[in-house]
Enzyme design. Structure first.
Site, PDB file in Angstrom:
ATOM      1  N   GLU A  36       0.847  -1.196   0.000  1.00  0.00           N
ATOM      2  CA  GLU A  36       0.000   0.000   0.000  1.00  0.00           C
ATOM      3  C   GLU A  36       0.883   1.247   0.000  1.00  0.00           C
ATOM      4  O   GLU A  36       2.035   1.216   0.425  1.00  0.00           O
ATOM      5  CB  GLU A  36      -0.930  -0.004   1.233  1.00  0.00           C
ATOM      6  CG  GLU A  36      -1.981  -1.102   1.163  1.00  0.00           C
ATOM      7  CD  GLU A  36      -3.217  -0.815   2.028  1.00  0.00           C
ATOM      8  OE1 GLU A  36      -3.333   0.297   2.576  1.00  0.00           O
ATOM      9  OE2 GLU A  36      -4.056  -1.726   2.134  1.00  0.00           O
ATOM     10  N   HIS A  49      -5.070   6.597  -0.487  1.00  0.00           N
ATOM     11  CA  HIS A  49      -4.153   5.457  -0.424  1.00  0.00           C
ATOM     12  C   HIS A  49      -4.580   4.369  -1.399  1.00  0.00           C
ATOM     13  O   HIS A  49      -5.616   4.468  -2.047  1.00  0.00           O
ATOM     14  CB  HIS A  49      -3.958   4.947   1.009  1.00  0.00           C
ATOM     15  CG  HIS A  49      -5.165   4.293   1.609  1.00  0.00           C
ATOM     16  ND1 HIS A  49      -6.158   5.007   2.212  1.00  0.00           N
ATOM     17  CD2 HIS A  49      -5.539   2.992   1.679  1.00  0.00           C
ATOM     18  CE1 HIS A  49      -7.090   4.174   2.640  1.00  0.00           C
ATOM     19  NE2 HIS A  49      -6.746   2.942   2.328  1.00  0.00           N
TER      20      HIS A  49
HETATM   21 ZN   LIG Z   1      -7.517   1.160   2.965  1.00  0.00          ZN
END
Ligand SMILES: [Zn+2]
Length: 166
Positions: free
Chosen positions: A34, A95
């Site tokens: 991420e 994100h």
């Molecule tokens: Zn998330």
């Protein structure tokens, strides 16, 4: 350019092609972890549209894992201060969920709610953009905004036009 709107059409979030490209570039670079950052931009005079003009990458002290992202703070204040001088402001967070749906998790909702209540951000209704899927071939984008302690999902304006004719 894509405009995402709330069902009541009271707020639109405008994402230019350029900002969209930047988001995707960050996600491609992130691989299977991420990543994320903050959204910078401004509101229209009527306060009915948020124009995202810039997205930052992850501050160097961010924690990036396969299924979580905790955005750090390194360098962020200076960045926001410089934007302020150009009349551009912190609008929220973004994100990436690598190769997963762009739907915000419960933790994402809690985090953005915390930001909405944090006086340091001076942003009671922050926007949350989540990018999911395969960023190279099939990126997905979900846009939400904190409204009265709930994350409200926005949809692309052309879809609202189909759902709710004026
Ligand atoms: Zn998330």
């Amino acid at each position: 350019m894509t405009t995402f709107v709330t069902n009541d059409r009271r707020l639109g979030v405008v994402i230019s092609g350029d900002v969209h490209c930047r988001l995707i570039e960050h996600c491609v670079r992130a691989g299977h972890k991420e990543t994320g950052g903050v959204l910078i931009g401004h509101y229209t005079d009527l306060h009915d549209q948020a124009i995202v003009t810039e997205v930052t990458g992850p501050p160097s002290d961010s924690i990036r894992r396969r299924a979580s992202f905790i955005r750090g703070l390194a360098g962020l204040q200076g960045h926001v201060d410089r934007a302020w001088r150009r009349h551009r402001y912190y609008l929220g967070e973004w994100h990436f969920h690598p190769f997963m749906p762009a739907t915000p998790s419960d933790r994402d909702k809690t985090q953005i709610k915390d930001f909405s209540q944090d006086a340091a951000y001076a942003c009671p209704e922050p926007i949350l953009i989540v990018v999911g899927g395969d960023p190279r071939h099939d990126p997905q984008i979900e846009v939400g905004v904190m409204r009265e302690k709930n994350l409200v999902t926005l949809v692309p304006s052309d879809e609202v036009d189909r759902l709710l004719p004026r």
